[in-house]
Design a protein around this motif. Structure first.
Motif, PDB file in Angstrom:
ATOM      1  N   GLY A  91     -22.670 -59.958  -0.457  1.00  0.00           N
ATOM      2  CA  GLY A  91     -22.111 -58.783   0.206  1.00  0.00           C
ATOM      3  C   GLY A  91     -21.642 -57.698  -0.738  1.00  0.00           C
ATOM      4  O   GLY A  91     -21.452 -56.554  -0.328  1.00  0.00           O
ATOM      5  N   GLU A  92     -21.453 -58.038  -2.005  1.00  0.00           N
ATOM      6  CA  GLU A  92     -21.039 -57.050  -3.004  1.00  0.00           C
ATOM      7  C   GLU A  92     -22.212 -56.554  -3.839  1.00  0.00           C
ATOM      8  O   GLU A  92     -22.016 -55.850  -4.827  1.00  0.00           O
ATOM      9  CB  GLU A  92     -19.953 -57.656  -3.885  1.00  0.00           C
ATOM     10  CG  GLU A  92     -18.684 -57.978  -3.091  1.00  0.00           C
ATOM     11  CD  GLU A  92     -17.620 -58.625  -3.953  1.00  0.00           C
ATOM     12  OE1 GLU A  92     -17.691 -58.540  -5.192  1.00  0.00           O
ATOM     13  OE2 GLU A  92     -16.704 -59.225  -3.365  1.00  0.00           O
ATOM     14  N   GLY A  93     -23.426 -56.932  -3.434  1.00  0.00           N
ATOM     15  CA  GLY A  93     -24.619 -56.470  -4.136  1.00  0.00           C
ATOM     16  C   GLY A  93     -24.971 -57.259  -5.377  1.00  0.00           C
ATOM     17  O   GLY A  93     -25.832 -56.836  -6.150  1.00  0.00           O
ATOM     18  N   GLN A 132     -25.409 -67.313   4.312  1.00  0.00           N
ATOM     19  CA  GLN A 132     -24.571 -66.143   4.599  1.00  0.00           C
ATOM     20  C   GLN A 132     -25.184 -64.875   3.991  1.00  0.00           C
ATOM     21  O   GLN A 132     -25.201 -63.817   4.626  1.00  0.00           O
ATOM     22  CB  GLN A 132     -23.147 -66.364   4.065  1.00  0.00           C
ATOM     23  CG  GLN A 132     -22.408 -67.488   4.761  1.00  0.00           C
ATOM     24  CD  GLN A 132     -22.200 -67.203   6.237  1.00  0.00           C
ATOM     25  OE1 GLN A 132     -21.713 -66.135   6.616  1.00  0.00           O
ATOM     26  NE2 GLN A 132     -22.580 -68.160   7.069  1.00  0.00           N
ATOM     27  N   ASN A 133     -25.704 -64.998   2.774  1.00  0.00           N
ATOM     28  CA  ASN A 133     -26.350 -63.842   2.139  1.00  0.00           C
ATOM     29  C   ASN A 133     -27.563 -63.383   2.937  1.00  0.00           C
ATOM     30  O   ASN A 133     -27.774 -62.182   3.138  1.00  0.00           O
ATOM     31  CB  ASN A 133     -26.760 -64.171   0.707  1.00  0.00           C
ATOM     32  CG  ASN A 133     -25.587 -64.320  -0.231  1.00  0.00           C
ATOM     33  OD1 ASN A 133     -24.441 -63.999   0.108  1.00  0.00           O
ATOM     34  ND2 ASN A 133     -25.853 -64.823  -1.415  1.00  0.00           N
ATOM     35  N   PRO A 191     -31.790 -59.905   4.586  1.00  0.00           N
ATOM     36  CA  PRO A 191     -32.931 -60.820   4.605  1.00  0.00           C
ATOM     37  C   PRO A 191     -33.929 -60.620   3.464  1.00  0.00           C
ATOM     38  O   PRO A 191     -34.878 -61.405   3.341  1.00  0.00           O
ATOM     39  CB  PRO A 191     -33.578 -60.536   5.958  1.00  0.00           C
ATOM     40  CG  PRO A 191     -33.254 -59.106   6.228  1.00  0.00           C
ATOM     41  CD  PRO A 191     -31.869 -58.905   5.651  1.00  0.00           C
ATOM     42  N   SER A 192     -33.729 -59.620   2.629  1.00  0.00           N
ATOM     43  CA  SER A 192     -34.635 -59.409   1.496  1.00  0.00           C
ATOM     44  C   SER A 192     -34.331 -60.439   0.414  1.00  0.00           C
ATOM     45  O   SER A 192     -33.205 -60.520  -0.075  1.00  0.00           O
ATOM     46  CB  SER A 192     -34.465 -57.996   0.924  1.00  0.00           C
ATOM     47  OG  SER A 192     -34.869 -57.039   1.872  1.00  0.00           O
ATOM     48  N   VAL A 193     -35.331 -61.238   0.077  1.00  0.00           N
ATOM     49  CA  VAL A 193     -35.173 -62.291  -0.923  1.00  0.00           C
ATOM     50  C   VAL A 193     -36.346 -62.272  -1.882  1.00  0.00           C
ATOM     51  O   VAL A 193     -37.374 -61.636  -1.627  1.00  0.00           O
ATOM     52  CB  VAL A 193     -35.062 -63.692  -0.269  1.00  0.00           C
ATOM     53  CG1 VAL A 193     -33.856 -63.773   0.661  1.00  0.00           C
ATOM     54  CG2 VAL A 193     -36.333 -64.062   0.476  1.00  0.00           C
TER      55      VAL A 193
END
Length: 146
Positions: free
Chosen positions: A26-28, A56-57, A62-64
């Motif tokens: 969540g913090e990039g 959670q990430n 959804p970009s992985v």
């Protein structure tokens, strides 16, 4: 050439057990997770608990990306797959059962694991993939778009 490289990628994924999955928190910040996986073509599946950092990430982004390669290599003979894709949670029960069956066949210990009410199955569909083959020259890779 494109279909040939896609087949090489699919075969490579089928014949390996572990991938290194990159997600973004969540913090990039980038986070990497080692996961056992199964593949159906170029789509990969893995299971986890919905409360894990990776799940959670993925819920938030959804970009992985992931890489599958060899652990013990000679630099000039490196082969591997690098994928940028979109992750999603499997909700279709037929797809969940199919992926679960593939997982149990590939990793027999899965059958003996205790039930987890917070278990989720995640799939990653490729958007772009690279097949690395340094036997064709240092740094050689073929790019495929899906």
């Amino acid at each position: 050439m494109t279909e040939e490289i896609k087949k090489v990628i699919e075969d490579y994924l089928k014949n390996h057990e572990w991938l290194n999955l990159g997600t973004v928190d969540g913090e990039g910040r980038a986070v990497v997770h080692t996961m056992g996986y199964v593949s159906d073509g170029a789509t990969v599946y893995f299971g986890t608990n919905k409360n894990t950092r990776k799940a959670q990430n993925i819920m938030n982004n959804p970009s992985v990306g992931y890489a599958v390669d060899e652990d013990d290599i000679e630099v000039m003979s490196i082969t591997g797959v690098q994928v940028q894709g979109k992750a999603s949670f499997v909700t279709d029960m037929d797809e969940m059962n199919k992926a679960g069956q593939m997982m149990a066949e590939k990793f027999p210990f899965v059958k003996d694991m205790p039930a987890d009410p917070d278990f989720v199955m995640i799939k990653v569909e490729p958007l772009e993939a690279y097949y690395l083959d340094y036997t064709k020259g240092f740094g050689h890779r073929d790019q495929i778009n899906y």
